[in-house]
Design an enzyme around this catalytic site. Sequence first.
Site, short mmCIF file in Angstrom:
data_model
loop_
_atom_site.label_atom_id
_atom_site.label_comp_id
_atom_site.label_asym_id
_atom_site.label_seq_id
_atom_site.Cartn_x
_atom_site.Cartn_y
_atom_site.Cartn_z
N GLN A 199 -5.37 1.59 -8.59
CA GLN A 199 -5.77 3.00 -8.65
C GLN A 199 -5.11 3.70 -9.84
OE1 GLN A 199 -5.02 4.79 -4.83
NE2 GLN A 199 -5.75 2.97 -3.76
N TYR A 204 2.06 5.07 -9.01
CA TYR A 204 2.29 6.51 -8.91
C TYR A 204 3.76 6.81 -9.23
CZ TYR A 204 -2.27 6.70 -6.64
OH TYR A 204 -3.61 6.61 -6.36
N ARG A 211 10.68 9.36 -3.45
CA ARG A 211 10.94 8.11 -2.72
C ARG A 211 12.44 7.94 -2.50
NH1 ARG A 211 6.91 5.63 -6.79
NH2 ARG A 211 4.95 5.87 -5.66
N ASP A 249 -2.76 1.86 4.72
CA ASP A 249 -3.63 2.28 3.62
C ASP A 249 -5.01 1.68 3.88
OD1 ASP A 249 -2.84 3.40 0.53
OD2 ASP A 249 -4.78 2.39 0.70
N ALA A 281 -5.51 5.94 12.22
CA ALA A 281 -4.19 5.34 12.45
C ALA A 281 -3.28 6.34 13.17
CB ALA A 281 -3.57 4.93 11.13
N ASP A 298 1.25 10.96 2.39
CA ASP A 298 1.01 11.22 0.96
C ASP A 298 -0.45 10.87 0.64
OD1 ASP A 298 1.31 11.58 -1.79
OD2 ASP A 298 2.19 9.60 -2.11
N CYS A 338 -1.39 16.24 -3.84
CA CYS A 338 -1.44 15.98 -5.29
C CYS A 338 -2.64 16.71 -5.90
CB CYS A 338 -1.53 14.48 -5.55
SG CYS A 338 -2.96 13.71 -4.80
N1 SAH Z 1 2.18 7.06 -1.32
C1 SAH Z 1 1.66 6.28 -2.42
C2 SAH Z 1 0.55 6.94 -3.16
C3 SAH Z 1 -0.60 7.36 -2.32
S1 SAH Z 1 -2.07 7.59 -3.17
C4 SAH Z 1 2.80 5.91 -3.34
O1 SAH Z 1 3.93 6.30 -3.10
O2 SAH Z 1 2.53 5.21 -4.33
C5 SAH Z 1 -3.18 7.70 -1.84
C6 SAH Z 1 -3.45 6.40 -1.12
O3 SAH Z 1 -4.30 6.70 -0.01
C7 SAH Z 1 -4.20 5.34 -1.90
O4 SAH Z 1 -3.49 4.14 -1.89
C8 SAH Z 1 -5.55 5.16 -1.18
O5 SAH Z 1 -5.98 3.81 -1.10
C9 SAH Z 1 -5.22 5.66 0.19
N2 SAH Z 1 -6.33 6.25 0.93
C10 SAH Z 1 -7.31 7.08 0.47
N3 SAH Z 1 -8.06 7.53 1.49
C11 SAH Z 1 -7.57 6.96 2.62
C12 SAH Z 1 -7.92 7.03 4.01
N4 SAH Z 1 -8.93 7.80 4.42
N5 SAH Z 1 -7.18 6.32 4.87
C13 SAH Z 1 -6.15 5.56 4.45
N6 SAH Z 1 -5.79 5.45 3.18
C14 SAH Z 1 -6.47 6.15 2.26
#
Ligand code: SAH
Length: 394
Positions: A199, A204, A211, A249, A281, A298, A338
């Site tokens: 992505q 990120y 973190r 995820d 979830a 997040d 974000c």
């Molecule tokens: N917390 C991560 C960044 C999150 S970015 C870090 O620290 O790097 C958002 C994430 O949400 C992505 O990996 C994407 O695959 C996931 N995502 C998007 N829509 C979603 C959904 N409906 N359910 C679960 N995951 C989702």
Amino acid sequence: MAYPKLSLLAGQDRRLRSGHPWIYSNELKMDAAAKALEPGTPVKVADVAGKAMAVAQFNPHSLIAARVLSRNQNATIDARFLERRLQRALRLRERLFDHPYYRLVHAEADGLPGLVIDRFDRTLVLQANSAGMDRLTPELLEAVDRVVAADHIILKNDSTAREREGLKLSVDVIKGESKGAIELVENEFAFFADPVGGQKTGWYFDQRDNRAFAAKLAKGERVLDLFSYGGGFGITALMAGAKEALAIDRSEGALELAKMAAARNGVDGKLTCLREEGFSALDRLAKEKQRFGLVIADPPSYVKSKRDLKAGLKGYRKLARTSAALVREEGCLMVASCSHNVPLDSFRDEVRKGISDAGRGGRLLCQTGASADHPSHPLLPESAYLKCLFYMLD
Ligand code: SAH
């Protein structure tokens, strides 16, 4: 340089004078000559009296019609110019970090409007999000070559911002071979990013400090890392002594990166990865009466355009409610947004309401943003897009 000259309309020069880097299309005299310019053309922007004020990149098809590159009206926008900006960006990152893994260029705030460059040591991932930067790509590559010795350069030009600028979407490996996951170091731990298939630009980096802070709250705790991508939060927490972590995820590729990182750091026995939709979830975990000492929520951007603001804010409220319900007494919750379209105040209000909808009270420990390799432009609140709220719940 003899760049074409565009005029601001009467009374429309105040923002530019104050240091703002954008000029909107309704602030410029859009005559036939202006409209005929190729998207991305460098121009001089003058006030009504004809006095040149800045050199900018112009796109007649975009609402953000001009993006300022220099306040020196005699500036020449070439590889040398870009090299100086890149060197300045690099000096900041070298001051901030011991390892060469970071966002090297964060667009307007680094004086390079529309340009993002993430660095994974000798791999660079570039994203040109404006017509001006897209057009400058050859000069940019020349400049990049002089500033960083890169073996791999990827043009990850697949962002929705490009669509708004009327640009084509593509991902091209323009130096080196296309490879899959690459290792990076963050907060002294190893992670994996996939710059080509993953992505955004692959990792990120903006959450680096968050973190590390979250990990302090995680010692001895069960951690839920919801929307985990490559496990940045969950694995940092485990390395700081969390008892176990659950990464959720919807993307299999993201979870693969998390599993690799857990194994690399020797905590694979403590990390469970589940491919699941976020809200389902949360429902399932609530039904199972699971509780965590730290919940990280997040999500991807809920407000991609201003039109989505109301629905997006409702989404954040629901996210806060359903994740707060899983936090043990005196446990912690982080909710992030974000979306640059969401103002901090509104986000904080919705999260507060969501926590209260869950019947919980608590304390706001801190509100943070992106790490300093994602600086924001002081006059562009949008560039401070990331907002994270850390709570301790009663
Ligand atoms: N917390 C991560 C960044 C999150 S970015 C870090 O620290 O790097 C958002 C994430 O949400 C992505 O990996 C994407 O695959 C996931 N995502 C998007 N829509 C979603 C959904 N409906 N359910 C679960 N995951 C989702």
